[in-house]
Motif scaffolding. Structure first.
Motif, mmCIF file in Angstrom:
data_model
loop_
_atom_site.group_PDB
_atom_site.id
_atom_site.type_symbol
_atom_site.label_atom_id
_atom_site.label_comp_id
_atom_site.label_asym_id
_atom_site.label_seq_id
_atom_site.Cartn_x
_atom_site.Cartn_y
_atom_site.Cartn_z
ATOM 1 N N TYR A 144 23.058 11.977 -53.859
ATOM 2 C CA TYR A 144 21.780 12.105 -53.160
ATOM 3 C C TYR A 144 21.663 11.066 -52.043
ATOM 4 N N TYR A 145 22.164 9.872 -52.289
ATOM 5 C CA TYR A 145 22.203 8.865 -51.237
ATOM 6 C C TYR A 145 23.051 9.358 -50.072
ATOM 7 N N ASP A 146 24.192 9.958 -50.392
ATOM 8 C CA ASP A 146 25.094 10.452 -49.360
ATOM 9 C C ASP A 146 24.465 11.571 -48.531
ATOM 10 N N MET A 147 23.551 12.334 -49.141
ATOM 11 C CA MET A 147 22.902 13.416 -48.399
ATOM 12 C C MET A 147 21.633 12.942 -47.685
ATOM 13 N N GLY A 148 21.357 11.645 -47.739
ATOM 14 C CA GLY A 148 20.254 11.096 -46.957
ATOM 15 C C GLY A 148 19.017 10.733 -47.734
ATOM 16 N N VAL A 149 19.049 10.854 -49.065
ATOM 17 C CA VAL A 149 17.893 10.466 -49.877
ATOM 18 C C VAL A 149 18.003 8.969 -50.147
ATOM 19 N N ARG A 150 17.342 8.201 -49.310
ATOM 20 C CA ARG A 150 17.440 6.746 -49.386
ATOM 21 C C ARG A 150 16.171 6.127 -48.825
ATOM 22 N N ARG A 151 16.059 4.833 -48.924
ATOM 23 C CA ARG A 151 14.892 4.126 -48.399
ATOM 24 C C ARG A 151 15.141 3.821 -46.920
ATOM 25 N N TYR A 152 14.292 4.348 -46.061
ATOM 26 C CA TYR A 152 14.472 4.163 -44.624
ATOM 27 C C TYR A 152 13.642 3.009 -44.065
ATOM 28 N N ALA B 19 7.055 7.936 -45.172
ATOM 29 C CA ALA B 19 5.988 6.984 -44.865
ATOM 30 C C ALA B 19 4.851 7.061 -45.867
ATOM 31 N N LEU B 20 5.095 7.651 -47.033
ATOM 32 C CA LEU B 20 4.108 7.696 -48.114
ATOM 33 C C LEU B 20 4.172 6.463 -49.014
ATOM 34 N N ASP B 21 5.328 5.848 -49.104
ATOM 35 C CA ASP B 21 5.576 4.854 -50.142
ATOM 36 C C ASP B 21 4.952 3.505 -49.804
ATOM 37 N N GLN C 111 2.425 3.775 -53.073
ATOM 38 C CA GLN C 111 3.278 3.877 -54.262
ATOM 39 C C GLN C 111 2.624 4.750 -55.326
ATOM 40 N N LEU C 112 3.425 5.651 -55.900
ATOM 41 C CA LEU C 112 2.920 6.606 -56.879
ATOM 42 C C LEU C 112 4.024 6.929 -57.872
ATOM 43 N N ASP C 113 3.684 6.922 -59.145
ATOM 44 C CA ASP C 113 4.628 7.354 -60.177
ATOM 45 C C ASP C 113 5.040 8.798 -59.885
ATOM 46 N N PRO C 114 6.343 9.087 -59.719
ATOM 47 C CA PRO C 114 6.753 10.470 -59.443
ATOM 48 C C PRO C 114 6.357 11.443 -60.539
ATOM 49 N N GLY C 115 6.084 10.911 -61.730
ATOM 50 C CA GLY C 115 5.611 11.782 -62.795
ATOM 51 C C GLY C 115 4.265 12.412 -62.484
ATOM 52 N N VAL C 116 3.468 11.754 -61.629
ATOM 53 C CA VAL C 116 2.193 12.346 -61.221
ATOM 54 C C VAL C 116 2.428 13.649 -60.471
ATOM 55 N N VAL D 293 15.324 -7.163 -44.195
ATOM 56 C CA VAL D 293 16.114 -7.088 -45.426
ATOM 57 C C VAL D 293 15.365 -6.354 -46.537
ATOM 58 N N GLY D 294 14.101 -6.028 -46.296
ATOM 59 C CA GLY D 294 13.334 -5.295 -47.297
ATOM 60 C C GLY D 294 12.050 -4.773 -46.690
ATOM 61 N N SER D 295 11.629 -3.577 -47.126
ATOM 62 C CA SER D 295 10.409 -2.967 -46.598
ATOM 63 C C SER D 295 9.677 -2.277 -47.732
ATOM 64 N N SER D 296 8.343 -2.237 -47.636
ATOM 65 C CA SER D 296 7.553 -1.575 -48.676
ATOM 66 C C SER D 296 7.657 -0.058 -48.600
ATOM 67 N N MET D 297 7.958 0.480 -47.422
ATOM 68 C CA MET D 297 8.080 1.934 -47.273
ATOM 69 C C MET D 297 9.487 2.388 -47.634
#
Length: 406
Positions: free
Chosen positions: A168-176, A230-232, A242-247, A222-226
């Protein structure tokens, strides 16, 4: 003389500027903003560098970003009919994993950026609408994209990834990470005005209708809250943070909500608006002083304090905190409540300086310097556009950009 137009579309606003290209640095001759787009209370205000007012409040409804873009370009053409527009610089929120610096836009790159719209649905479509409007109005001008994600592209891997299977990281699912243009401006400003702080550990709090925080070491992110979108991170004007993905799973499986309904909820009906039931605007909430408004402000401040502590841990300590963005620059109440009782982290707030919106709002004895620095994303965009038009004229700026990206 040559000029650059900058267009910076936010989730409910459009900032614009006209710059003259001087030898050392672009110089703004007009700056303005369309505020509260989509609201009956939308306004357009602009002024020249010598303080002459070109637009006024009380415009009335501006339905959407397309209408705002066209209105702005009409006004700039009317106000400065002799301006030679050689480039238009655009804030593009999402550049994906590959873009770590600005690019000149082409039909192919525009199509590729359209594919990233699901990652930033409140911004990317409007950013690209601005590009198309500018191409139509100024077909001979160079169109330059400046990405909010580019500043964060060299995060350490642990700050870039999720604990998902690596494909998933390789397909672009990562923290931008986002708000990179604002952070780039603050980093450059500190390098010029406070080089010792720039060389240390700095947390920048970009607080506005969109809100995030970024940890810098030697001016590099070196670190970002998003994160992935841009939801995170922090709660925002209408976004949940920030939201529990279980919601999300619960809303889908137990409440039968569709993806579109959840998108509308999380992006447009949450945050300060959802918590207060009144407004997404911090100014309105501070003035309202209702129980719901106070709770919304308290939650915003609580999450900002929590992120401040987390980023201090990422940095391994803290030398400075910089507040910027519409809320960060203008709300003494928010700044106070984020910093109060933070002595354990080395923060000691000067309450009088904070109330007066001074540049330095910490006490002389505070181990951590706390500052308020107005951001200038438009200047960052104008500099990037200028480099594409006159690379030899702006060689020093080009060298600085290359140094930042390694």
């Amino acid at each position: 003389m040559s000029h650059v137009v900058t267009l910076n579309a936010g989730s409910s606003s459009l900032k614009f500027s006209l710059f003259t290209l001087h030898k050392d640095d672009p110089v703004a001759i007009c700056t303005g903003a369309v505020d509260r787009i989509g609201s009956p209370e939308a306004t357009i205000a602009a002024k020249t560098s010598d303080g002459r007012v070109l637009g006024g409040d009380g415009v009335g409804p501006i339905a959407d970003h397309v209408a705002a873009m066209n209105r702005v370009l009409d006004l700039l053409t009317q106000w400065f009919p002799k301006a030679e527009i050689v480039a238009v610089g655009h804030r593009i929120v999402h550049g994906g994993p590959d873009h770590d610096r600005p690019i000149q836009l082409t039909p192919d790159s525009l199509r590729a950026l359209e594919d990233l719209a699901p990652f930033a649905p409140l911004h990317q479509p409007y950013n690209l609408q601005g590009v198309r409007a500018a191409i139509e109005r100024f077909p001979q001008a160079v169109q330059v994209a400046c990405f909010d994600t580019a500043f964060h592209r060299h995060h350490p891997w642990v700050n870039d990834t999720f604990a998902l299977p690596t494909e998933y990281y390789d397909m672009g699912v990562r923290r931008y990470g986002f708000h990179g243009l604002s952070y780039e401006y603050i980093a450059d400003h500190l390098a010029k005005t406070a080089p010792l702080l720039h060389g240390g550990r700095v947390i920048v709090a970009h607080l506005g209708n969109g809100a995030s925080m970024c940890g810098l070491i030697h001016g590099r992110s070196v670190g970002s809250s998003m994160g992935f979108t841009a939801l995170d991170g922090l709660p925002m004007g209408t976004r949940c943070g920030q939201l529990d993905p279980g919601v999300v799973l619960y809303l889908m499986q137990q409440k039968g909500m569709t993806a579109d309904e959840i998108t509308e909820l999380l992006y447009c009906k949450s945050g300060l608006l959802g918590l207060s039931g009144l407004s997404n605007d911090m100014r309105t909430l501070e003035q309202a002083d209702t129980g719901a408004a106070r709770r919304a402000i308290s939650y915003f401040n609580f999450r900002a304090r929590r992120e401040l502590g987390a980023l201090a841990a990422v940095l391994g300590g803290l030398d400075a905190v910089v507040f910027t963005g519409g809320i960060g620059e203008n709300s003494a109440l928010v700044r106070e409540r984020v910093c109060v009782n933070m002595g354990w982290l080395g923060i000691e707030l000067d309450h009088d300086a904070n109330t007066e919106h001074a540049r330095i709002i910490s006490t002389p004895l505070s181990r951590v310097q706390v500052m308020v620095i107005p951001t200038n994303e438009e200047l960052v965009i104008a500099r990037a556009a200028a480099r594409f038009v006159y690379p030899h004229m702006y060689e020093a700026l080009l060298d600085k950009a290359a140094a930042r990206t390694g």
